[in-house]
Design a protein around this motif. Structure first.
Motif, short mmCIF file in Angstrom:
data_model
loop_
_atom_site.label_atom_id
_atom_site.label_comp_id
_atom_site.label_asym_id
_atom_site.label_seq_id
_atom_site.Cartn_x
_atom_site.Cartn_y
_atom_site.Cartn_z
N ALA A 181 0.73 -1.75 -0.41
CA ALA A 181 0.17 0.23 0.00
C ALA A 181 0.78 0.75 -0.46
O ALA A 181 -0.04 2.25 -0.84
N GLU A 182 1.73 1.25 1.07
CA GLU A 182 2.88 1.73 0.93
C GLU A 182 3.42 1.89 -0.97
O GLU A 182 3.77 3.47 -1.19
N PHE A 183 3.87 1.13 -1.41
CA PHE A 183 5.10 0.63 -1.95
C PHE A 183 4.07 0.96 -3.80
O PHE A 183 4.50 2.05 -4.70
N PHE A 184 2.97 0.91 -3.98
CA PHE A 184 2.33 0.92 -5.48
C PHE A 184 1.83 1.90 -6.30
O PHE A 184 2.49 2.36 -6.86
N PRO A 185 1.65 3.03 -5.20
CA PRO A 185 1.07 4.16 -5.42
C PRO A 185 2.21 5.04 -6.18
O PRO A 185 2.06 5.77 -6.72
N GLN A 186 3.62 5.07 -5.39
CA GLN A 186 4.09 5.38 -6.20
C GLN A 186 4.99 5.54 -7.13
O GLN A 186 5.46 5.57 -7.61
N LEU A 187 5.16 3.55 -7.25
CA LEU A 187 4.83 3.03 -8.63
C LEU A 187 4.39 3.23 -9.18
O LEU A 187 5.17 3.76 -10.84
#
Length: 202
Positions: A181-187
């Motif tokens: 949840a933290e990583f994918f929006p940044q990707l």
């Protein structure tokens, strides 16, 4: 990231999606024969992998993988992230998962790209067995890891059983889900920026 994420993180053309999905199987002279959209999709695949492999959240997640699987922790997380994506799909796409994958399959079935045999066989298997949507279930994760183990066995000529890691991954699901949840929006933001730069010729 694995198959489902690469397909989602694409421009909405089947050639771009196929390039992003099959980049590891279409290289060198074979890739030169592909369309411009396919080649851009393959370049996007590379950008996704580089961002993912170097991201501190992904590295943190690898520490949750037991010593027995530590060497392949990146592979395990890539596949498990597709499971998390499939189960949290509504947060990352306005199109329902089954509608998205069926739309992709429809385009993939009629593509005229001169895919090499390994890539064509992989694509046919993905479509025939609905492998993109299969990541909704842990059985899909297990199947994917068994397939990867078979590939590693042929390459290194010794047994692999990455599918046996599924109980460990499942036991740590809450932690992996928080990481995702933290990583994918940044990707997603990184890919959007990459596409903008590509469109601008940078």
């Amino acid at each position: 990231m694995n198959w489902l994420a690469h397909t989602l993180l694409s421009e909405p053309t089947v050639d771009f999606q196929l390039g992003n999905l099959l980049a590891d199987l279409v290289r060198g002279e074979d890739r030169i024969l592909m369309s411009a959209d396919f080649q851009r999709g393959a370049a996007c695949h590379k950008a996704i992998d580089a961002f993912t492999d170097s991201h501190p959240v992904v590295r943190r997640g690898r520490a949750r993988v037991g010593a027995e699987y530590r060497r392949f922790s990146g592979v395990l997380i890539d596949v498990f992230y597709d499971y998390l994506l499939a189960n949290q799909w509504q947060h990352y796409s306005s199109q329902p998962l089954q509608e998205f994958v069926q739309g992709f399959y429809a385009g993939a079935r009629v593509t005229t790209l001169p895919l090499p045999p390994d890539a064509r066989m992989t694509l046919d298997r993905i479509v025939r067995f609905d492998l993109l949507a299969s990541y909704r279930e842990l059985a899909g994760v297990e199947h994917a890891l068994r397939r990867i183990s078979t590939y590693l066995e042929k390459r290194w000529r010794r047994p692999f059983s990455l599918q046996d890691s599924v109980p460990l991954l499942s036991a740590e699901e809450a932690g992996f889900a928080a990481d995702f949840a933290e990583f994918f929006p940044q990707l997603q933001a990184h890919v959007a920026e990459w596409m903008e730069k590509e469109a601008a010729g940078n």
